[in-house]
Design an enzyme around this catalytic site. Structure first.
Site, PDB file in Angstrom:
ATOM      1  N   GLY A  31       0.809  -1.216   0.000  1.00  0.00           N
ATOM      2  CA  GLY A  31       0.000   0.000   0.000  1.00  0.00           C
ATOM      3  C   GLY A  31       0.841   1.264   0.000  1.00  0.00           C
ATOM      4  O   GLY A  31       2.033   1.231  -0.277  1.00  0.00           O
ATOM      5  N   HIS A  37       4.764   1.943  -7.867  1.00  0.00           N
ATOM      6  CA  HIS A  37       3.686   0.947  -7.946  1.00  0.00           C
ATOM      7  C   HIS A  37       2.855   1.153  -9.214  1.00  0.00           C
ATOM      8  O   HIS A  37       2.469   0.189  -9.877  1.00  0.00           O
ATOM      9  CB  HIS A  37       2.759   1.070  -6.732  1.00  0.00           C
ATOM     10  CG  HIS A  37       3.414   0.815  -5.412  1.00  0.00           C
ATOM     11  ND1 HIS A  37       3.608   1.794  -4.473  1.00  0.00           N
ATOM     12  CD2 HIS A  37       3.930  -0.324  -4.876  1.00  0.00           C
ATOM     13  CE1 HIS A  37       4.190   1.278  -3.410  1.00  0.00           C
ATOM     14  NE2 HIS A  37       4.408  -0.003  -3.625  1.00  0.00           N
TER      15      HIS A  37
END
Ligand code: PAF
Length: 275
Positions: A31, A37
């Site tokens: 996360g 990402h």
């Protein structure tokens, strides 16, 4: 985008997708998603019919005294980014969903996990291999995407997949950097303004090492000493390690001939940065 918090929810969707013959790409994350990402997710989106992002701060890869409690979290922002990137499902389980009472099964890759980050984080890679194995089984993904910044992790996951015959392709994706060269990382958020400026020293030092290799330097200790001396000029930097290892077994090399990995870990303030 489906938001799933339980393993069963994910599995139900996976069964339907598999029935239709759709390919599944998995991007495992902890996360606090950033452009690094996003680049993995975009690649997964291009390669697969379905993309699953796992968003789980995995407690078993943190040692005692590490930053498990402080690790940055912002699930709402992660969902927004994943929606904008056209993700099909984000999996955000609780630790108790992933590790049932009486959990005693771990996966590990020896030798490759012993050096580099494994020296100061002895349980880390077993925690990574275990959670990644679970995610592979839960999602039945055809492909999984990992950043090359965590080069040791990528190498270990690839070896685990090969050695244990997981039916999945592991894809390594390029490091994404800030304009001044600092590799993107969720842990950069620990840096205050002065430390953030100091952190650029990692890329500068590595670039010097790379230049030396390109110019024909073969002796590891010469390159390592030069990288260390650049890092040591930055008062806020505390070196954990600077190493040159072969890119297959991750063992230190004296002389460069063949594929090598130059890896560093440096503390700037409380942030332990790797590159
Ligand atoms: O690289 C990471 O963020 C983690 O180690 C991973 C692969 C998501 C496993 O928890």
């Amino acid at each position: 985008m489906i938001i799933a918090h339980t393993i069963n929810e994910v599995k139900e969707h996976v069964i339907e997708w598999k029935k239709k013959g759709l390919s599944i790409g998995l991007v495992p994350t902890m996360g606090y998603l950033h452009e690094g990402h996003a680049s993995l997710i975009k690649k997964a989106r291009t390669d697969n019919d379905i993309v699953i992002v796992s968003d789980f701060v995995n407690p078993i890869q943190f040692g005692a005294g590490e930053d498990l409690e402080d690790y940055p979290r912002d699930f709402e922002a992660d969902c927004k980014l994943c929606t904008s990137l056209g993700i099909d499902l984000i999996f955000n389980p609780n630790p108790s969903e992933m590790y049932l009472k009486g959990f005693h099964s771990y996966v590990g890759v020896d030798t490759l996990s012993a050096g580099l980050c494994g020296k100061s984080r002895p349980i880390h890679f077993n925690g990574v291999c275990t959670v990644v194995s679970k995610l592979f089984n839960i999602t039945e993904a055809n492909r999984a995407y990992f950043g090359k910044k965590d080069a040791q992790q990528l190498c270990i996951v690839k070896r685990m997949v090969r050695d244990l015959n997981f039916n999945i392709e592991i894809i390594g994706c390029p490091i994404i950097r800030e304009e001044d060269g600092l590799a993107k990382s969720s842990r950069n958020t620990y840096l205050n303004a002065t430390e953030r400026a100091a952190a650029t020293i990692l890329h500068k030092a590595l670039t010097k090492g790379e230049d030396m290799i390109r110019n024909g330097e073969k002796k590891s200790h010469t390159i390592i000493n030069e990288i260390k001396s650049i890092l040591e000029k930055e008062p806020l930097a505390r070196i954990d390690y600077v190493e040159l290892v072969d890119s297959d077994e991750l063992q230190p090399v004296d002389t460069i001939n063949g594929g090598i990995l130059c890896a560093i870990a440096v503390y700037i303030g409380k942030a332990r940065l790797i590159d």
